[in-house]
Scaffold this active site. Structure first.
Site, PDB file in Angstrom:
ATOM      1  N   THR A 249     -33.971  -8.278 -25.313  1.00 16.16           N
ATOM      2  CA  THR A 249     -32.833  -9.036 -25.840  1.00 16.16           C
ATOM      3  C   THR A 249     -32.450 -10.135 -24.862  1.00 16.16           C
ATOM      4  OG1 THR A 249     -30.560  -8.898 -26.672  1.00 16.16           O
ATOM      5  CG2 THR A 249     -31.168  -7.344 -24.938  1.00 16.16           C
ATOM      6  N   SER A 250     -32.024 -11.262 -25.422  1.00 10.56           N
ATOM      7  CA  SER A 250     -31.710 -12.437 -24.586  1.00 10.56           C
ATOM      8  C   SER A 250     -30.335 -12.318 -23.943  1.00 10.56           C
ATOM      9  CB  SER A 250     -31.741 -13.704 -25.455  1.00 10.56           C
ATOM     10  OG  SER A 250     -30.774 -13.584 -26.492  1.00 10.56           O
TER      11      SER A 250
ATOM     12  N   CYS B  87     -22.330  -3.574 -51.669  1.00 14.36           N
ATOM     13  CA  CYS B  87     -21.726  -4.047 -52.912  1.00 14.36           C
ATOM     14  C   CYS B  87     -20.316  -4.589 -52.650  1.00 14.36           C
ATOM     15  CB  CYS B  87     -21.645  -2.904 -53.922  1.00 14.36           C
ATOM     16  SG  CYS B  87     -20.828  -3.399 -55.467  1.00 14.36           S
TER      17      CYS B  87
ATOM     18  N   TYR C 199     -32.906 -13.408 -46.269  1.00 12.94           N
ATOM     19  CA  TYR C 199     -33.016 -11.955 -46.049  1.00 12.94           C
ATOM     20  C   TYR C 199     -34.066 -11.311 -46.947  1.00 12.94           C
ATOM     21  CZ  TYR C 199     -29.299 -12.425 -42.768  1.00 12.94           C
ATOM     22  OH  TYR C 199     -28.586 -12.810 -41.671  1.00 12.94           O
TER      23      TYR C 199
ATOM     24  N   GLN D  17     -29.990  -3.925 -32.022  1.00 12.06           N
ATOM     25  CA  GLN D  17     -29.426  -5.132 -32.657  1.00 12.06           C
ATOM     26  C   GLN D  17     -30.324  -5.537 -33.821  1.00 12.06           C
ATOM     27  OE1 GLN D  17     -27.872  -8.161 -29.507  1.00 12.06           O
ATOM     28  NE2 GLN D  17     -29.535  -7.053 -28.533  1.00 12.06           N
TER      29      GLN D  17
ATOM     30  N   ARG E 288     -37.327 -11.707 -45.188  1.00 15.48           N
ATOM     31  CA  ARG E 288     -37.476 -10.817 -44.009  1.00 15.48           C
ATOM     32  C   ARG E 288     -37.646  -9.364 -44.453  1.00 15.48           C
ATOM     33  NH1 ARG E 288     -32.531 -12.277 -40.363  1.00 15.48           N
ATOM     34  NH2 ARG E 288     -33.450 -10.778 -38.916  1.00 15.48           N
TER      35      ARG E 288
ATOM     36  N   HIS F  25     -26.085  -4.124 -36.016  1.00 15.58           N
ATOM     37  CA  HIS F  25     -26.018  -5.364 -36.792  1.00 15.58           C
ATOM     38  C   HIS F  25     -26.469  -5.165 -38.232  1.00 15.58           C
ATOM     39  CE1 HIS F  25     -26.309  -7.969 -32.885  1.00 15.58           C
ATOM     40  NE2 HIS F  25     -25.110  -7.463 -33.058  1.00 15.58           N
TER      41      HIS F  25
HETATM   42  C1  BV8 Z   1     -17.961 -10.355 -33.426  1.00 20.45           C
HETATM   43  C2  BV8 Z   1     -27.682 -10.221 -37.826  1.00 20.45           C
HETATM   44  C3  BV8 Z   1     -15.640 -10.085 -33.652  1.00 20.45           C
HETATM   45  C4  BV8 Z   1     -28.184 -11.447 -38.417  1.00 20.45           C
HETATM   46  C5  BV8 Z   1     -26.836 -10.882 -35.688  1.00 20.45           C
HETATM   47  C6  BV8 Z   1     -18.230 -17.433 -27.655  1.00 20.45           C
HETATM   48  C7  BV8 Z   1     -18.494 -16.647 -26.553  1.00 20.45           C
HETATM   49  C8  BV8 Z   1     -18.833 -15.299 -26.697  1.00 20.45           C
HETATM   50  C9  BV8 Z   1     -18.921 -14.725 -27.971  1.00 20.45           C
HETATM   51  C10 BV8 Z   1     -18.679 -15.514 -29.055  1.00 20.45           C
HETATM   52  C11 BV8 Z   1     -18.337 -16.864 -28.912  1.00 20.45           C
HETATM   53  N1  BV8 Z   1     -18.159 -17.358 -30.150  1.00 20.45           N
HETATM   54  C12 BV8 Z   1     -18.378 -16.386 -31.058  1.00 20.45           C
HETATM   55  C13 BV8 Z   1     -18.673 -15.272 -30.401  1.00 20.45           C
HETATM   56  C14 BV8 Z   1     -18.967 -13.952 -30.985  1.00 20.45           C
HETATM   57  C15 BV8 Z   1     -20.373 -13.942 -31.563  1.00 20.45           C
HETATM   58  C16 BV8 Z   1     -21.394 -14.341 -30.540  1.00 20.45           C
HETATM   59  O1  BV8 Z   1     -21.712 -13.568 -29.642  1.00 20.45           O
HETATM   60  N2  BV8 Z   1     -21.922 -15.569 -30.681  1.00 20.45           N
HETATM   61  C17 BV8 Z   1     -22.922 -16.040 -29.751  1.00 20.45           C
HETATM   62  C18 BV8 Z   1     -23.951 -16.875 -30.493  1.00 20.45           C
HETATM   63  C19 BV8 Z   1     -22.194 -16.848 -28.652  1.00 20.45           C
HETATM   64  N3  BV8 Z   1     -20.587 -12.571 -31.967  1.00 20.45           N
HETATM   65  C20 BV8 Z   1     -20.226 -12.170 -33.197  1.00 20.45           C
HETATM   66  O2  BV8 Z   1     -19.808 -12.914 -34.058  1.00 20.45           O
HETATM   67  C21 BV8 Z   1     -20.317 -10.668 -33.447  1.00 20.45           C
HETATM   68  N4  BV8 Z   1     -19.092 -10.231 -34.051  1.00 20.45           N
HETATM   69  O3  BV8 Z   1     -17.828 -10.798 -32.315  1.00 20.45           O
HETATM   70  O4  BV8 Z   1     -16.937  -9.940 -34.193  1.00 20.45           O
HETATM   71  C22 BV8 Z   1     -14.717  -9.405 -34.550  1.00 20.45           C
HETATM   72  C23 BV8 Z   1     -13.691  -8.680 -33.980  1.00 20.45           C
HETATM   73  C24 BV8 Z   1     -12.787  -8.049 -34.797  1.00 20.45           C
HETATM   74  C25 BV8 Z   1     -12.925  -8.141 -36.177  1.00 20.45           C
HETATM   75  C26 BV8 Z   1     -13.978  -8.867 -36.741  1.00 20.45           C
HETATM   76  C27 BV8 Z   1     -14.868  -9.519 -35.923  1.00 20.45           C
HETATM   77  C28 BV8 Z   1     -21.418 -10.346 -34.445  1.00 20.45           C
HETATM   78  C29 BV8 Z   1     -22.756 -10.668 -33.834  1.00 20.45           C
HETATM   79  C30 BV8 Z   1     -23.844 -10.188 -34.786  1.00 20.45           C
HETATM   80  C31 BV8 Z   1     -24.481 -11.385 -35.442  1.00 20.45           C
HETATM   81  N5  BV8 Z   1     -25.636 -10.954 -36.185  1.00 20.45           N
HETATM   82  N6  BV8 Z   1     -27.816 -10.366 -36.404  1.00 20.45           N
HETATM   83  C32 BV8 Z   1     -29.670 -11.340 -38.569  1.00 20.45           C
HETATM   84  O5  BV8 Z   1     -30.336 -10.599 -37.828  1.00 20.45           O
HETATM   85  O6  BV8 Z   1     -30.157 -12.058 -39.438  1.00 20.45           O
HETATM   86  S1  BV8 Z   1     -27.162 -11.288 -34.086  1.00 20.45           S
HETATM   87  C33 BV8 Z   1     -28.714 -11.950 -33.877  1.00 20.45           C
HETATM   88  O7  BV8 Z   1     -28.858 -12.188 -32.479  1.00 20.45           O
HETATM   89  C34 BV8 Z   1     -29.853 -11.007 -34.146  1.00 20.45           C
HETATM   90  O8  BV8 Z   1     -29.574  -9.966 -34.976  1.00 20.45           O
HETATM   91  C35 BV8 Z   1     -30.213 -10.411 -32.824  1.00 20.45           C
HETATM   92  O9  BV8 Z   1     -30.074  -9.051 -32.909  1.00 20.45           O
HETATM   93  C36 BV8 Z   1     -29.160 -10.936 -31.936  1.00 20.45           C
HETATM   94  C37 BV8 Z   1     -29.510 -11.065 -30.495  1.00 20.45           C
HETATM   95  O10 BV8 Z   1     -30.730 -11.690 -30.403  1.00 20.45           O
HETATM   96  P1  BV8 Z   1     -31.881 -10.891 -29.594  1.00 20.45           P
HETATM   97  O11 BV8 Z   1     -32.129  -9.602 -30.278  1.00 20.45           O
HETATM   98  O12 BV8 Z   1     -31.525 -10.848 -28.161  1.00 20.45           O
HETATM   99  O13 BV8 Z   1     -33.103 -11.832 -29.869  1.00 20.45           O
HETATM  100  P2  BV8 Z   1     -33.418 -13.197 -29.124  1.00 20.45           P
HETATM  101  O14 BV8 Z   1     -34.432 -13.910 -29.927  1.00 20.45           O
HETATM  102  O15 BV8 Z   1     -32.130 -13.885 -28.772  1.00 20.45           O
HETATM  103  O16 BV8 Z   1     -34.049 -12.737 -27.735  1.00 20.45           O
HETATM  104  C38 BV8 Z   1     -35.257 -12.023 -27.723  1.00 20.45           C
HETATM  105  C39 BV8 Z   1     -35.544 -11.704 -26.276  1.00 20.45           C
HETATM  106  O17 BV8 Z   1     -36.732 -10.916 -26.225  1.00 20.45           O
HETATM  107  C40 BV8 Z   1     -35.796 -12.936 -25.434  1.00 20.45           C
HETATM  108  O18 BV8 Z   1     -35.086 -12.815 -24.211  1.00 20.45           O
HETATM  109  C41 BV8 Z   1     -37.306 -12.894 -25.167  1.00 20.45           C
HETATM  110  O19 BV8 Z   1     -37.633 -13.372 -23.879  1.00 20.45           O
HETATM  111  C42 BV8 Z   1     -37.591 -11.405 -25.244  1.00 20.45           C
HETATM  112  N7  BV8 Z   1     -38.946 -11.080 -25.686  1.00 20.45           N
HETATM  113  C43 BV8 Z   1     -39.720 -11.737 -26.583  1.00 20.45           C
HETATM  114  N8  BV8 Z   1     -40.900 -11.092 -26.719  1.00 20.45           N
HETATM  115  C44 BV8 Z   1     -40.845  -9.999 -25.901  1.00 20.45           C
HETATM  116  C45 BV8 Z   1     -39.608  -9.990 -25.241  1.00 20.45           C
HETATM  117  N9  BV8 Z   1     -39.262  -9.050 -24.346  1.00 20.45           N
HETATM  118  C46 BV8 Z   1     -40.168  -8.085 -24.103  1.00 20.45           C
HETATM  119  N10 BV8 Z   1     -41.376  -8.023 -24.689  1.00 20.45           N
HETATM  120  C47 BV8 Z   1     -41.746  -8.970 -25.587  1.00 20.45           C
HETATM  121  N11 BV8 Z   1     -42.959  -8.880 -26.156  1.00 20.45           N
END
Ligand code: BV8
Length: 242
Positions: A185-186, A125, A64, A99, A67, A117
């Protein structure tokens, strides 16, 4: 867009809109996810979970810190500027839910914005729970500006398994939305990836603009495929034309 009267808009943004400013996205076309630290790459479980932080705080803080430091080398792009213009000129309700943990929306002038996020420029803290604006590194265990405790600051980032911020406010906006727009977003991460279904169920029109169809593409009434920097200014012009 079809002819329904649009008053309330929710926009969801992801890493794809910051890619044109030079910030890495997380998932490549083949679905591979990688999270870079220096010259290495790590699975998200090693750098974006509370367990990873407990296991290897130096690695996670470095991930972090690097970044956060990079933010000073990049600038908002045409998408951030177009969304800030929409924010300034749209007469109805608008909520930009990002996000992303970068500060590019704010630097372009967006106001009706929330970071579900967390933010690189905020520190949490673990001693007093205060969140403080933060610019520098956390690796050296600096003192909390609120309580003075040293070595207690973690990145104010929502990790996997942690509850995203402001979910009630987001859900309220989705219920009221006439239009839900997902940009760069993906659709791989929940609950954000499920917002389109909530909005559509509540009667909103749904539009995605992305370099490739997202994982939730089937839930959108309309998909515009291409670079956000090309598509979003055109869409904002459409929305603001009298
Ligand atoms: C929660 C901070 C519950 C970190 C991030 C099984 C099934 C379903 C869900 C889950 C599961 N197992 C676990 C889960 C839940 C889990 C989850 O969804 N996991 C996934 C992997 C399956 N989610 C969580 O844990 C969330 N919390 O559910 O809590 C809870 C309930 C009660 C009490 C307590 C808890 C928390 C999720 C947050 C995680 N943190 N970020 C950091 O940033 O370092 S998420 C991380 O992925 C990033 O932050 C980002 O924001 C996020 C999504 O990614 P994208 O933004 O979409 O980026 P990506 O690279 O994937 O895609 C980019 C897209 O842009 C692509 O499509 C590309 O084609 C396109 N692109 C590229 N260039 C361009 C473009 N488009 C247009 N123009 C361009 N030029």
């Amino acid at each position: 867009m079809n002819t329904i009267k649009i008053n309330n808009i929710v926009v969801l943004t992801g890493a794809g809109i910051s890619a044109e400013s030079g910030l890495e996205t997380f998932r490549k076309r083949n679905g591979e996810t990688f999270w870079p630290v220096g010259d290495d790459v790590f699975p998200l479980e090693d750098v974006a979970t509370a367990e990873a932080f407990a296991r290897d705080p130096e690695l996670v803080q470095t991930f972090y810190d690097q970044r956060r430091a990079k933010l000073g080398t990049v600038a908002p792009n045409a998408t951030h500027r177009a969304l800030a213009r929409l924010d300034a000129e749209w007469p109805g309700d608008l909520l930009i839910v990002t996000q992303n943990v970068d500060d590019l929306h704010e630097r372009a002038g967006a106001k009706r914005l929330l970071h579900m996020h967390g933010e690189l420029k905020s520190a949490w803290c673990l001693g007093c729970d205060a969140r403080s604006r933060w610019e520098g590194n956390l690796i050296d265990g600096p003192a909390c500006p609120a309580c003075g405790a040293e070595g207690q600051l973690r990145p104010d980032i929502v990790w996997f398994g942690e509850m995203p911020y402001e979910m009630e406010r987001i859900e309220e906006a989705l219920r009221k939305a006439d239009l839900f727009v997902s940009i760069g977003t993906s659709g791989a991460v929940y609950p954000a990836a499920g917002f389109v279904q909530t909005a559509r169920y509540m009667g909103a029109r749904t539009l995605e603009m992305n370099l490739e169809p997202s994982q939730g593409s089937v839930f959108f009434h309309e998909s515009r495929i291409g670079r956000a920097g090309d598509l979003v200014p055109v869409w904002v012009d459409e929305m603001l034309k009298p």
